[in-house]
Design a protein around this motif. Structure first.
Motif, mmCIF file in Angstrom:
data_model
loop_
_atom_site.group_PDB
_atom_site.id
_atom_site.type_symbol
_atom_site.label_atom_id
_atom_site.label_comp_id
_atom_site.label_asym_id
_atom_site.label_seq_id
_atom_site.Cartn_x
_atom_site.Cartn_y
_atom_site.Cartn_z
ATOM 1 N N ALA A 107 0.844 -1.199 0.000
ATOM 2 C CA ALA A 107 0.000 0.000 0.000
ATOM 3 C C ALA A 107 0.879 1.248 0.000
ATOM 4 O O ALA A 107 1.970 1.267 0.575
ATOM 5 C CB ALA A 107 -0.916 0.007 1.218
ATOM 6 N N ARG A 108 0.366 2.288 -0.622
ATOM 7 C CA ARG A 108 1.090 3.560 -0.670
ATOM 8 C C ARG A 108 0.355 4.547 0.233
ATOM 9 O O ARG A 108 -0.720 5.044 -0.105
ATOM 10 C CB ARG A 108 1.187 4.058 -2.101
ATOM 11 N N LEU A 109 0.921 4.788 1.412
ATOM 12 C CA LEU A 109 0.356 5.733 2.376
ATOM 13 C C LEU A 109 1.198 6.997 2.273
ATOM 14 O O LEU A 109 2.321 7.049 2.781
ATOM 15 C CB LEU A 109 0.383 5.145 3.788
ATOM 16 N N LEU A 110 0.661 8.010 1.623
ATOM 17 C CA LEU A 110 1.460 9.156 1.195
ATOM 18 C C LEU A 110 1.104 10.445 1.926
ATOM 19 O O LEU A 110 -0.044 10.652 2.318
ATOM 20 C CB LEU A 110 1.266 9.368 -0.309
ATOM 21 N N ASP A 111 2.119 11.314 2.067
ATOM 22 C CA ASP A 111 1.887 12.636 2.626
ATOM 23 C C ASP A 111 1.599 13.621 1.499
ATOM 24 O O ASP A 111 1.452 13.237 0.324
ATOM 25 C CB ASP A 111 3.079 13.081 3.478
ATOM 26 N N ASN A 112 1.529 14.897 1.815
ATOM 27 C CA ASN A 112 1.205 15.916 0.809
ATOM 28 C C ASN A 112 2.273 16.071 -0.269
ATOM 29 O O ASN A 112 2.019 16.640 -1.332
ATOM 30 C CB ASN A 112 0.968 17.272 1.495
ATOM 31 N N GLN A 113 3.471 15.583 -0.015
ATOM 32 C CA GLN A 113 4.539 15.649 -0.998
ATOM 33 C C GLN A 113 4.649 14.371 -1.825
ATOM 34 O O GLN A 113 5.561 14.213 -2.641
ATOM 35 C CB GLN A 113 5.891 15.914 -0.309
ATOM 36 N N GLY A 114 3.713 13.436 -1.595
ATOM 37 C CA GLY A 114 3.738 12.176 -2.331
ATOM 38 C C GLY A 114 4.746 11.180 -1.815
ATOM 39 O O GLY A 114 5.058 10.188 -2.482
ATOM 40 N N GLU A 115 5.254 11.398 -0.584
ATOM 41 C CA GLU A 115 6.217 10.485 0.027
ATOM 42 C C GLU A 115 5.507 9.577 1.024
ATOM 43 O O GLU A 115 4.510 9.957 1.639
ATOM 44 C CB GLU A 115 7.317 11.269 0.742
ATOM 45 N N GLN A 116 6.041 8.354 1.192
ATOM 46 C CA GLN A 116 5.488 7.441 2.189
ATOM 47 C C GLN A 116 5.601 8.075 3.577
ATOM 48 O O GLN A 116 6.637 8.661 3.915
ATOM 49 C CB GLN A 116 6.242 6.113 2.172
ATOM 50 N N ILE A 117 4.527 7.952 4.352
ATOM 51 C CA ILE A 117 4.566 8.492 5.709
ATOM 52 C C ILE A 117 5.542 7.692 6.560
ATOM 53 O O ILE A 117 5.897 6.558 6.243
ATOM 54 C CB ILE A 117 3.168 8.480 6.354
ATOM 55 N N GLY A 118 5.968 8.299 7.664
ATOM 56 C CA GLY A 118 6.889 7.650 8.570
ATOM 57 C C GLY A 118 6.229 6.558 9.380
ATOM 58 O O GLY A 118 5.016 6.354 9.318
ATOM 59 N N ALA A 135 -0.329 11.157 11.197
ATOM 60 C CA ALA A 135 -0.699 12.577 11.201
ATOM 61 C C ALA A 135 -0.430 13.220 9.845
ATOM 62 O O ALA A 135 -1.103 14.188 9.464
ATOM 63 C CB ALA A 135 0.064 13.323 12.293
ATOM 64 N N ARG A 136 0.540 12.691 9.101
ATOM 65 C CA ARG A 136 0.929 13.281 7.811
ATOM 66 C C ARG A 136 0.227 12.612 6.637
ATOM 67 O O ARG A 136 0.460 12.973 5.485
ATOM 68 C CB ARG A 136 2.441 13.174 7.634
ATOM 69 N N LEU A 137 -0.635 11.630 6.917
ATOM 70 C CA LEU A 137 -1.282 10.887 5.842
ATOM 71 C C LEU A 137 -2.255 11.770 5.068
ATOM 72 O O LEU A 137 -3.161 12.366 5.637
ATOM 73 C CB LEU A 137 -2.025 9.683 6.429
ATOM 74 N N ALA A 138 -2.052 11.838 3.748
ATOM 75 C CA ALA A 138 -2.925 12.641 2.885
ATOM 76 C C ALA A 138 -3.632 11.801 1.834
ATOM 77 O O ALA A 138 -4.722 12.148 1.381
ATOM 78 C CB ALA A 138 -2.113 13.735 2.193
ATOM 79 N N LYS A 139 -3.012 10.677 1.445
ATOM 80 C CA LYS A 139 -3.597 9.823 0.411
ATOM 81 C C LYS A 139 -3.228 8.376 0.696
ATOM 82 O O LYS A 139 -2.099 8.078 1.079
ATOM 83 C CB LYS A 139 -3.082 10.230 -0.978
#
Length: 378
Positions: free
Chosen positions: A151-162, A169-173
């Motif tokens: 799964a790709r759990l991404l932040d607003n910059q399209g990077e995998q969350i920590g 908290a940084r999950l956007a998509k």
């Protein structure tokens, strides 16, 4: 007499097999002529893999996985029925016992290692995957598992969350399809020993977070992050929060059912059925069960309650042994527990209790055997 010894593990202290062996040794010290049947159990937490794999006549396999704090550790999974059944547990790869007490970090701990373990089992193409929850160090809602499965759990910059609950908290998509496809065609059965919801005062963070190293601020942050995760996946038509057990193992219960399509089943029932415990109890004169702590909460999905219900149905008395005995046992008595006793003979530190647990189990069992035979001769 015929005695069935059916204990759980003493978490972070003794395995279920060690507990059963100590009880059996103690009983034999006083009554060597008695027949003793040792049946180590688990309720979905620590020891479930070993108990189920051995019961099914399978084999254990060891692989390297990601530990709760990102370190590499070794964890086991089981294969049985010509590799058609795989058995894993969260405690093996993401367990609280994997992290020293002083290093526990509820915000950062990840369930990724459990995902690694699932991937290792899937290489053998099982038709059924049995997964035990319980004993986790994590409160990440199963995000680490999803990431390991693709799964790709991404932040607003399209990077995998920590990692960990903090990363949510940084999950956007969330692109969950790769993880869902990994388990297509596989029956996922999850042994779950709690009914807590994902969120709120009875939820994963509030109830279990403190034992994983969370302070009050951490609990609030974790609960908010899990709620954020829940809302994001709900927008995709998936529910990880509304059902009993969704808060199990730091929210893994919600993800495996709500996203991966698992069937949640009380862990102790699943294990008791696999080891054919009822057949053994029907021919017994006494059942001895045990767990690290026996209290009012034990009546809800824990091993002493499951064993007591089964013994009650068979008309056989049940004695419970534990390190810590709660004040309110009425809920357990109502489901069949005859009596419960602490094995700790005097006030001692937790470290001392762990160090003496095996010897204290043996002594307590010997005293039970002496009492039982004395009463039977009257």
């Amino acid at each position: 007499m015929r005695i069935v010894v059916a204990p759980d593990s003493f978490k972070e202290c003794l395995s279920a097999q060690q507990v059963a062996s100590a009880i059996a040794r103690g009983w034999r010290n006083a009554a060597p002529e008695d027949e003793i049947v040792e049946i180590p159990l688990a309720d979905g937490g620590e020891g479930t893999t070993v108990a189920l794999t051995e019961a099914l006549g399978g084999q254990l396999h060891t692989v390297a996985v990601t530990g709760p704090l990102g370190e590499r550790i070794e964890a086991r999974f089981g294969l049985a029925n010509n590799n058609e059944t795989a058995v894993i547990e969260v405690a093996e790869a993401s367990g609280l016992h994997c992290v020293p007490a002083g290093a526990r970090d509820a915000l950062r701990a990840t369930s990724r290692g459990t995902g690694d373990l699932i991937l290792a089992a899937l290489k053998h193409r099982p038709k059924t995957l049995i997964m035990g929850l319980g004993g986790s160090a994590t409160t990440d809602g199963g995000a680490g598992i999803l990431q390991a499965l693709g799964a790709r759990l991404l932040d607003n910059q399209g990077e995998q969350i920590g990692p960990g609950g903090a990363g949510l908290a940084r999950l956007a998509k969330a692109d969950l399809e790769p993880a869902i496809r990994r388990l297509n065609g596989i029956q996922l059965i999850v042994a779950c020993d709690v009914t807590n919801p994902l969120l709120g005062p009875e939820g994963a963070a509030a109830v279990f977070g403190p034992q994983k190293g969370a302070n009050e601020d951490d609990v609030r942050q974790l609960d908010a992050n899990l709620a954020h995760f829940s809302r994001l996946v709900k927008a995709q038509g998936l529910d990880i929060a509304s059902f009993p057990g969704s808060g199990a193992a730091g929210g893994i219960g919600g993800t495996v059912k709500g996203i991966l399509g698992a069937r949640l089943q009380p862990g102790i029932e699943l294990v008791m059925e696999a080891v054919k415990l009822e057949q053994h109890i029907r021919n017994a004169d006494l059942v001895i069960t045990a767990e690290g702590a026996i209290d009012a909460q034990s009546a809800f999905g824990k091993t002493p309650a499951g064993v007591s219900r089964l013994a009650q149905a068979c008309g056989v008395p049940v004695i419970g042994l534990c390190g810590k005995l709660g004040a309110e046992l009425a809920p357990l008595h109502s489901v069949g527990l005859t009596a419960a006793f602490s094995i700790t003979p005097a006030p001692i530190t937790l470290t001392e209790a762990y160090g003496r647990a095996e010897a204290n189990l043996e002594k307590s069992s010997e005293q039970l055997a002496r009492l039982s035979h004395s009463l039977s001769r009257r």
